[in-house]
Enzyme design. Structure first.
Site, short mmCIF file in Angstrom:
data_model
loop_
_atom_site.label_atom_id
_atom_site.label_comp_id
_atom_site.label_asym_id
_atom_site.label_seq_id
_atom_site.Cartn_x
_atom_site.Cartn_y
_atom_site.Cartn_z
N ASN B 52 0.84 -1.20 0.00
CA ASN B 52 0.00 0.00 0.00
C ASN B 52 0.87 1.25 0.00
O ASN B 52 1.85 1.35 0.73
CB ASN B 52 -1.00 0.02 1.16
N ILE B 53 0.48 2.19 -0.85
CA ILE B 53 1.23 3.45 -1.01
C ILE B 53 0.26 4.58 -0.69
O ILE B 53 -0.60 4.93 -1.50
CB ILE B 53 1.78 3.59 -2.46
N ASN B 55 -1.14 8.46 0.67
CA ASN B 55 -0.96 9.83 0.18
C ASN B 55 -1.56 10.81 1.19
O ASN B 55 -2.59 10.51 1.80
CB ASN B 55 -1.66 9.96 -1.18
N ALA B 56 -0.94 11.97 1.32
CA ALA B 56 -1.40 12.97 2.27
C ALA B 56 -2.87 13.37 2.05
O ALA B 56 -3.55 13.79 2.97
CB ALA B 56 -0.52 14.22 2.21
N CYS B 63 -3.99 0.90 -2.60
CA CYS B 63 -3.79 -0.29 -1.76
C CYS B 63 -2.77 -1.25 -2.38
O CYS B 63 -2.45 -1.18 -3.56
CB CYS B 63 -5.10 -1.05 -1.60
N GLU B 65 -3.12 -4.42 -3.12
CA GLU B 65 -3.68 -5.26 -4.18
C GLU B 65 -3.68 -4.51 -5.51
O GLU B 65 -3.29 -5.05 -6.55
CB GLU B 65 -5.12 -5.68 -3.85
N CYS B 96 -10.33 -4.24 0.33
CA CYS B 96 -11.38 -3.22 0.37
C CYS B 96 -12.19 -3.30 -0.93
O CYS B 96 -11.81 -3.98 -1.89
CB CYS B 96 -10.79 -1.83 0.56
ZN LIG Z 1 -8.00 -1.78 -1.24
#
Ligand SMILES: [Zn+2]
Ligand SMILES: [Zn+2]
Ligand SMILES: [Zn+2]
Ligand SMILES: [Zn+2]
Lengths: 157, 157, 157, 157
Positions: B52-53, B55-56, B63, B65, B96
């Site tokens: 998962n990457i 972000n502000a 995610c 995946e 999710c």
């Molecule tokens: Zn997800």
């Protein structure tokens, strides 16, 4: 004995379906040409309408269901009794995964979600009492879901 | 008799789970402190890892995946045999809704999705042969889904 | 001589700033604890409020500005005169890139965007006539932008 | 005297532009028919390619630039020297706001961002040394940006 805490009064159900079909009129479906309308019934009897609002970036698109939710929540409504969705296609269309995740954030697992076919009014006029409406719930649409409570779980080593 | 077209060789299954746990190491979970790793097994036996990457803006978060999917597809891989997901919490965590929708775009309904508990290695070391892995599919995780074919349906009046 | 087509009447400006600050009250900022309020002024003088509505998936989060836009557009309003944004931090906060892209879809390049510091009311009470408001536009915030017209350009070989 | 810390070696620049054009080949642009390629140059000289990966939900679409970033970061690369972007249209296309926000998360304000016209190779072959490339930066593309540091600011009363 299990009690259905979400029985919707027939009048509310009719109002909700009518609002959902009306909501579609304001869709901004410039890129997909796929208009969607949605409406939320709150526990206080209010109805909040949503439509899909697309974006040239595609990724910036917000669906009808999520539009209805952010409208409702940003007005102080977080307590819902039912959601309904309609598009322009004859068959009843189901929410995308992103919308299911937002429904998951705010609704009870068993809250009714009504999927309305585009020709609902015609079906009813022709004597189909259900109008082709399919009733489901987030329990059914997003089983074994990820939710707010998971973010509170203890992290391992 | 139904034939499972997605039987994964035990070696591939082990490789996939190992890669998924490794993938988590490169998570950028600055805001949630909830690291997730994912890995895809392609039909040619390759494994593509994702994390998962965040972000502000929160909304710009991608995610694990989906990271694995865009990595794979952008390298020319669109044919998958299995997906696996792991986080830092002891229980197996499920994708999710947004990720389920991306899985829906590229995978067969019955493709195995392995949900790995964070303590998989410990469980296996302690003699739990399954390691606590939960196996599911997009048919189960996103029933009655919206997909590419719906955009091709004729619009009503 | 250049004519500013977006001069806002001082009364409308005051109403807009007041609505923006009120809008923040309904933020659902469960994960970031960073509440944001936004408000749109339409060409017909209506004001539409938005707040950030976060999601456990993080990526499903919708900012205050985008909430205001989808509310407005889904009610039939696509013609705007000004946007204002406020958070809980003392300095005026600027929209994220996703919101700038949605503003780009619906607003003129020079439409005023007012960035309101959280302590606006206190500043005004203390005699700062501007209240610390920073005025900008999408021309300034998203230069050389990608927009709807680019999707219509002819594709090369 | 200001030192440009981002001077790219001409060979790296050529490699980056070539990779960007190649990257486009794996775009999954089923809905927009607007293919985009992107490539990142890391400080260690590696090049990571991305393409836009669309989704039937539209909102689930991930652009070429973001694909490149999540690929890089999920492999442990967070230190970048340049980004390049190309589409199928003759004019150089600029990143959408969502991508600008992700660039903002990981790149220095002055890092070169190269916008490549689709007919770059033809232009160069015809003697245009620049190939029509437009060079910009996140400082220019996302001025007065919202970023990670803002989430750490003290909230007011
Ligand atoms: Zn997800
Ligand atoms: Zn949706
Ligand atoms: Zn935003
Ligand atoms: Zn983009």
């Amino acid at each position: 004995m299990s009690v259905n805490t979400f029985s919707i009064h027939p009048d509310d159900r009719s109002r909700l379906i009518k609002a959902t079909i009306e909501a579609k009129e304001f869709a901004y479906a410039r890129y997909s040409n796929f208009r969607v309308g949605a409406a939320l019934l709150t526990t206080t009897g209010d109805i909040i309408k949503g439509a899909n609002i697309e974006n040239a970036s595609y990724g910036g698109t917000i669906c009808a269901e999520r539009t209805a939710f952010v409208k409702a929540v940003s007005e102080g409504n977080r307590s819902f009794t039912a959601l309904a969705v309609v598009s322009d296609v004859a068959s009843a269309i189901s929410p995308c995964g992103m919308c299911r995740q937002v429904i998951r954030e705010f609704c009870a697992q068993s809250m009714p979600i009504l999927l309305i076919p585009a020709d609902y009014d015609k079906r009813v006029a022709e004597g189909d009492v259900t109008g082709g409406v399919k009733e489901t719930s987030i329990a059914e649409l997003l089983p074994d879901s990820f939710g707010p409570e998971h973010l509170d779980l203890p992290r391992g080593d």
